[in-house]
Design a protein around this motif. Structure first.
Motif, PDB file in Angstrom:
ATOM      1  N   LEU A 116      -3.515  -0.246   2.019  1.00 43.76           N
ATOM      2  CA  LEU A 116      -4.440  -1.098   1.056  1.00 43.76           C
ATOM      3  C   LEU A 116      -3.209  -2.022   0.769  1.00 43.76           C
ATOM      4  CD1 LEU A 116      -6.766  -2.169  -0.737  1.00 43.76           C
ATOM      5  CD2 LEU A 116      -6.134  -0.181  -2.435  1.00 43.76           C
ATOM      6  N   MET A 117      -3.346  -3.039   1.070  1.00 39.56           N
ATOM      7  CA  MET A 117      -2.186  -4.154   0.757  1.00 39.56           C
ATOM      8  C   MET A 117      -2.297  -4.440  -1.121  1.00 39.56           C
ATOM      9  SD  MET A 117      -0.449  -4.017   3.190  1.00 39.56           S
ATOM     10  CE  MET A 117       0.646  -5.327   3.464  1.00 39.56           C
ATOM     11  N   ALA A 118      -0.911  -5.323  -1.416  1.00 44.95           N
ATOM     12  CA  ALA A 118      -1.578  -6.187  -3.097  1.00 44.95           C
ATOM     13  C   ALA A 118      -2.238  -6.598  -3.336  1.00 44.95           C
ATOM     14  CB  ALA A 118       0.065  -6.992  -3.086  1.00 44.95           C
ATOM     15  N   ASP A 119      -2.639  -7.249  -2.292  1.00 47.31           N
ATOM     16  CA  ASP A 119      -3.536  -8.406  -2.402  1.00 47.31           C
ATOM     17  C   ASP A 119      -4.993  -7.643  -2.725  1.00 47.31           C
ATOM     18  OD1 ASP A 119      -3.980  -8.570   0.288  1.00 47.31           O
ATOM     19  OD2 ASP A 119      -3.956 -10.194   0.449  1.00 47.31           O
TER      20      ASP A 119
ATOM     21  N   VAL B 119       2.355  -1.217  -4.370  1.00 49.20           N
ATOM     22  CA  VAL B 119       2.228  -0.329  -4.664  1.00 49.20           C
ATOM     23  C   VAL B 119       0.844   0.252  -4.847  1.00 49.20           C
ATOM     24  CG1 VAL B 119       4.399  -0.504  -6.029  1.00 49.20           C
ATOM     25  CG2 VAL B 119       1.649  -1.353  -6.926  1.00 49.20           C
ATOM     26  N   ASN B 120      -0.094  -0.194  -4.015  1.00 48.48           N
ATOM     27  CA  ASN B 120      -1.460   0.293  -4.148  1.00 48.48           C
ATOM     28  C   ASN B 120      -1.673   1.057  -3.265  1.00 48.48           C
ATOM     29  OD1 ASN B 120      -2.790  -1.127  -5.983  1.00 48.48           O
ATOM     30  ND2 ASN B 120      -3.381  -3.533  -4.468  1.00 48.48           N
ATOM     31  N   SER B 121      -0.423   1.653  -1.727  1.00 47.62           N
ATOM     32  CA  SER B 121      -0.729   2.361  -1.114  1.00 47.62           C
ATOM     33  C   SER B 121      -0.342   4.019  -1.502  1.00 47.62           C
ATOM     34  CB  SER B 121       0.129   2.093  -0.152  1.00 47.62           C
ATOM     35  OG  SER B 121       0.314   0.832   1.094  1.00 47.62           O
ATOM     36  N   ILE B 122      -0.663   4.516  -0.445  1.00 49.54           N
ATOM     37  CA  ILE B 122      -0.633   6.356  -0.098  1.00 49.54           C
ATOM     38  C   ILE B 122      -0.124   6.571   0.957  1.00 49.54           C
ATOM     39  CG2 ILE B 122      -2.073   8.480  -0.686  1.00 49.54           C
ATOM     40  CD1 ILE B 122      -4.658   7.175  -1.547  1.00 49.54           C
ATOM     41  N   TYR B 123      -0.328   6.297   1.789  1.00 50.63           N
ATOM     42  CA  TYR B 123       0.002   5.711   3.347  1.00 50.63           C
ATOM     43  C   TYR B 123       1.066   5.554   4.100  1.00 50.63           C
ATOM     44  CZ  TYR B 123      -4.790   7.480   2.976  1.00 50.63           C
ATOM     45  OH  TYR B 123      -5.988   8.470   2.745  1.00 50.63           O
ATOM     46  N   HIS B 124       1.942   6.281   5.003  1.00 52.67           N
ATOM     47  CA  HIS B 124       3.162   5.537   5.558  1.00 52.67           C
ATOM     48  C   HIS B 124       4.141   4.837   4.832  1.00 52.67           C
ATOM     49  CE1 HIS B 124      -0.521   4.821   7.728  1.00 52.67           C
ATOM     50  NE2 HIS B 124      -0.041   5.491   9.119  1.00 52.67           N
ATOM     51  N   ASN B 125       3.951   6.192   3.803  1.00 48.14           N
ATOM     52  CA  ASN B 125       5.855   5.798   2.733  1.00 48.14           C
ATOM     53  C   ASN B 125       7.170   5.850   3.089  1.00 48.14           C
ATOM     54  OD1 ASN B 125       7.963   5.330   0.977  1.00 48.14           O
ATOM     55  ND2 ASN B 125       6.194   5.909  -0.937  1.00 48.14           N
ATOM     56  N   ASN B 126       7.716   5.568   3.952  1.00 45.67           N
ATOM     57  CA  ASN B 126       8.916   5.518   5.583  1.00 45.67           C
ATOM     58  C   ASN B 126      10.585   5.248   4.244  1.00 45.67           C
ATOM     59  OD1 ASN B 126       8.609   3.513   5.880  1.00 45.67           O
ATOM     60  ND2 ASN B 126       9.660   3.336   7.746  1.00 45.67           N
ATOM     61  N   GLY B 127      10.219   4.683   2.511  1.00 44.17           N
ATOM     62  CA  GLY B 127      11.301   4.333   2.087  1.00 44.17           C
ATOM     63  C   GLY B 127      12.406   5.600   2.266  1.00 44.17           C
TER      64      GLY B 127
ATOM     65  N   LYS C 142      13.023   2.167  -0.815  1.00 46.13           N
ATOM     66  CA  LYS C 142      11.941   1.673  -1.370  1.00 46.13           C
ATOM     67  C   LYS C 142      11.035   0.216  -1.343  1.00 46.13           C
ATOM     68  CE  LYS C 142      11.020   7.256  -2.024  1.00 46.13           C
ATOM     69  NZ  LYS C 142      10.827   7.647  -2.762  1.00 46.13           N
ATOM     70  N   ASP C 143      12.294   0.052  -3.005  1.00 46.24           N
ATOM     71  CA  ASP C 143      11.656  -1.309  -2.823  1.00 46.24           C
ATOM     72  C   ASP C 143      11.569  -2.543  -1.733  1.00 46.24           C
ATOM     73  OD1 ASP C 143      11.910  -0.814  -5.383  1.00 46.24           O
ATOM     74  OD2 ASP C 143      13.924  -1.529  -6.002  1.00 46.24           O
ATOM     75  N   GLU C 144      12.840  -2.186  -0.553  1.00 45.23           N
ATOM     76  CA  GLU C 144      11.916  -3.044   0.309  1.00 45.23           C
ATOM     77  C   GLU C 144      10.431  -3.092   1.183  1.00 45.23           C
ATOM     78  OE1 GLU C 144      16.945  -3.424   2.379  1.00 45.23           O
ATOM     79  OE2 GLU C 144      15.353  -2.293   2.845  1.00 45.23           O
ATOM     80  N   LEU C 145      10.708  -1.735   1.312  1.00 42.99           N
ATOM     81  CA  LEU C 145       8.977  -1.659   1.066  1.00 42.99           C
ATOM     82  C   LEU C 145       7.701  -1.852   0.727  1.00 42.99           C
ATOM     83  CD1 LEU C 145       7.848   0.367   4.190  1.00 42.99           C
ATOM     84  CD2 LEU C 145       8.300   2.207   1.863  1.00 42.99           C
ATOM     85  N   ARG C 146       8.318  -2.104  -0.758  1.00 41.80           N
ATOM     86  CA  ARG C 146       6.934  -2.414  -1.909  1.00 41.80           C
ATOM     87  C   ARG C 146       7.140  -3.835  -1.937  1.00 41.80           C
ATOM     88  NH1 ARG C 146      10.351   1.856  -6.097  1.00 41.80           N
ATOM     89  NH2 ARG C 146       8.786   3.501  -5.528  1.00 41.80           N
ATOM     90  N   LYS C 147       7.724  -4.364  -1.518  1.00 42.71           N
ATOM     91  CA  LYS C 147       8.217  -6.188  -1.307  1.00 42.71           C
ATOM     92  C   LYS C 147       7.429  -6.186  -0.182  1.00 42.71           C
ATOM     93  CE  LYS C 147      12.787  -7.058  -3.069  1.00 42.71           C
ATOM     94  NZ  LYS C 147      13.865  -6.609  -2.486  1.00 42.71           N
ATOM     95  N   VAL C 148       7.155  -5.559   1.357  1.00 40.77           N
ATOM     96  CA  VAL C 148       5.670  -5.914   1.276  1.00 40.77           C
ATOM     97  C   VAL C 148       4.718  -5.589   1.684  1.00 40.77           C
ATOM     98  CG1 VAL C 148       5.799  -6.277   4.090  1.00 40.77           C
ATOM     99  CG2 VAL C 148       7.464  -5.883   3.312  1.00 40.77           C
TER     100      VAL C 148
ATOM    101  N   ARG D 265      -5.969  -3.079   9.719  1.00 48.01           N
ATOM    102  CA  ARG D 265      -6.559  -1.838   9.723  1.00 48.01           C
ATOM    103  C   ARG D 265      -5.315  -1.157  11.345  1.00 48.01           C
ATOM    104  NH1 ARG D 265     -10.457  -4.676  14.616  1.00 48.01           N
ATOM    105  NH2 ARG D 265     -11.807  -3.347  14.620  1.00 48.01           N
ATOM    106  N   PHE D 266      -5.809  -0.421  11.117  1.00 46.28           N
ATOM    107  CA  PHE D 266      -4.581   1.317  11.928  1.00 46.28           C
ATOM    108  C   PHE D 266      -3.134   0.720  12.161  1.00 46.28           C
ATOM    109  CE2 PHE D 266      -8.085   0.140  14.622  1.00 46.28           C
ATOM    110  CZ  PHE D 266      -9.468   1.064  14.234  1.00 46.28           C
ATOM    111  N   THR D 267      -2.546   1.633  11.322  1.00 44.40           N
ATOM    112  CA  THR D 267      -1.492   1.510  11.451  1.00 44.40           C
ATOM    113  C   THR D 267      -0.909   3.357  11.860  1.00 44.40           C
ATOM    114  OG1 THR D 267      -1.110   0.910   9.276  1.00 44.40           O
ATOM    115  CG2 THR D 267       0.857   1.772   9.846  1.00 44.40           C
ATOM    116  N   PHE D 268      -0.680   3.337  13.111  1.00 45.77           N
ATOM    117  CA  PHE D 268      -0.865   4.595  13.830  1.00 45.77           C
ATOM    118  C   PHE D 268       0.256   4.304  13.967  1.00 45.77           C
ATOM    119  CE2 PHE D 268      -4.184   2.485  17.015  1.00 45.77           C
ATOM    120  CZ  PHE D 268      -5.421   2.562  16.043  1.00 45.77           C
TER     121      PHE D 268
END
Ligand code: MTE
Ligand code: CO
Length: 435
Positions: free
Chosen positions: A295-298, A409-417, A400-406, A303-306
């Motif tokens: 889930l993105m900021a907007d 912070v609504n995400s749960i998944y795919h946090n590789n920061g 983590k900040d680089e990741l959050r820029k893209v 769709r599908f992050t394999f």
């Protein structure tokens, strides 16, 4: 630590003499390397009463040990009882949804022992009698098939070591440091050797129709968990596996058969696999629409992050594994990438001001955990330890900040920061964020 050449104390002189000779031989063979006594020169004050240390002969040397173990299936020694999977109380742990975590800080090398692999069940762990087991393959194929377990075992076999990482690993950390321990921030991962057959063999046996583009993988558990898999990945390196680390899959890992989808999110690795349907479109199942999408900021979802992108974690020191002595210490950690091999790991001790290349040791395999070390002297200063993985595609693990820029912070998944551990001057470590 005391000098091993001091044999003036303790009984059993003959045996000591033998030990001394054996050690001397070992040292001679390793010419050019420091002698054992030099290598053991105390960097810090020895601990414990020297009279209890070798060459003192303890009870276990004077009496016979046990005969072969009472447990026909071996157990770890009682001193290692604390090395277990653990749950987080406030995270769901019931038969509808349960999760526990791999004790990464207690492990070394790259293989996760079977009894320590984290578990994630959406409808409890099914107990499948292997004689009742059937796998159905149907849909856009020339010849629908049903396989027994023995049928599967007659296809050509393959052995591969791969990590399985749940897409939700580190998922609690999007809005800041949460869980104080690497078992909980990073323990939804394991790395084992799978034995099975390439899914390709089964698909070839059934014969794919020209319109075949996607597969549905379905589990036989109460959740009937299902996911869509693109045909290219199915024909590439996807494995139908029945063994892990040489023995049958554990019940909790999907006994008797699970899917192994190297480098892709753990949710797709369907356990207790009962059905594969071949189709021309994805199924848009629950676990790939309402769940496991980013889930993105907007407010829109990807769709599908394999793929599981490159990631790393310093497992020691970490909150469960503080630094205990000054002087010689080993920083140890794990790195992995779902897109290939780990080519380099950098480690910083000062929160990212200075980086050094870690020493990778052990096998470096495709879509597998890789072990790294930094051998260092700790003088008691406060540390901000981070690690940063690079992979064979040239990708570098983001902060983590680089990741959050893209991603927001609504995400749960795919946090590789990049993870930060603050190590205080007393050696205790804490989950923190810099910034
Ligand atoms: N397969 C079935 N049938 N049921 C499940 O609940 N959980 C999925 C996946 N496959 C699941 C499943 C999730 S979310 C993950 S992360 C992995 O299995 C976990 O595998 P493990 O329990 O072997 O660690
Ligand atoms: Co998962």
């Amino acid at each position: 630590m005391s000098d091993v050449s001091d044999t003036s104390r303790g009984p059993m002189a003959g045996r000591r003499g033998f030990l001394k000779g054996a050690l001397a031989g070992g040292i001679a063979a390793a010419a050019g390397t420091p002698t054992l006594a030099q290598a053991a020169a105390p960097a810090t004050k020895p601990t414990g009463d020297p009279s209890t240390l070798p060459p003192h002969v303890a009870d276990w040397s004077k009496n016979l040990g046990d005969g072969v173990t009472d447990h026909p299936y071996g157990q770890p020694v009682k001193y290692e009882k604390h090395v277990v999977r653990r749950t987080v109380e406030w995270l769901t742990a019931d038969r509808q949804s349960s999760i526990n975590f791999t004790p990464l800080h207690e492990l070394d090398g790259i293989i996760t022992p079977n009894g320590l692999c984290f578990e994630r069940h959406h409808g409890g762990a099914a107990e499948v009698n292997p004689t009742d087991y059937r796998l159905m393959l149907h849909g856009l194929v020339d010849k629908p098939l049903i396989f027994t377990l023995d049928d599967l075992k007659r296809f050509p076999r393959t052995n591969r070591i791969h990590f399985l990482e749940c897409a939700a690993n580190s998922g609690m950390e999007w809005r800041g440091a949460q869980l104080n321990g690497c078992q909980f921030t990073h323990g939804m991962i394991h790395n084992v050797m799978y034995t099975g057959t390439s899914l390709r063999h089964l698909l070839n046996e059934a014969g794919l129709k020209s319109k075949a583009k996607w597969l549905l993988l379905e589990g036989g558990d109460a959740a009937g968990m299902n996911r869509s898999l693109p045909i290219d990945k199915a024909l590439d390196d996807t494995i139908i596996a029945w063994k892990m680390n040489g023995e049958a899959l554990r019940k909790e890992q999907g006994y008797p058969v699970r899917v192994v989808i190297p480098g892709w999110e753990g949710n797709m690795w369907v356990k207790w696999l009962r059905r594969i349907e071949v189709g021309d479109m994805p199924w848009n199942a629950r676990e790939e629409t309402s769940k496991y999408t980013d889930l993105m900021a907007d407010g829109r979802s990807r769709r599908f992050t394999f793929f599981m992108d490159a990631k790393s974690i310093v497992t020691n020191p970490s909150p469960e594994s503080p630094l205990r002595v000054k002087g010689r210490n080993v920083i140890s950690g794990l790195a992995w990438s779902g897109r290939g091999t780990v080519t380099r790991v950098d480690v910083t001790l000062d929160g990212g001001r200075n980086w050094q290349e870690a020493r990778i040791d052990g096998p470096v395999l495709d879509k597998s955990m890789t072990r790294f070390y930094v051998d260092f002297d700790w003088n008691g200063q406060e540390l901000m330890i981070q690690s940063r993985a690079h992979d064979s595609t040239g990708y570098v693990q983001p902060t983590k900040d680089e990741l959050r820029k893209v991603r927001g912070v609504n995400s749960i998944y795919h946090n590789n920061g990049i993870q930060t551990w603050l190590v205080r001057s007393n050696g205790e470590a804490e989950n923190v964020e810099i910034g």
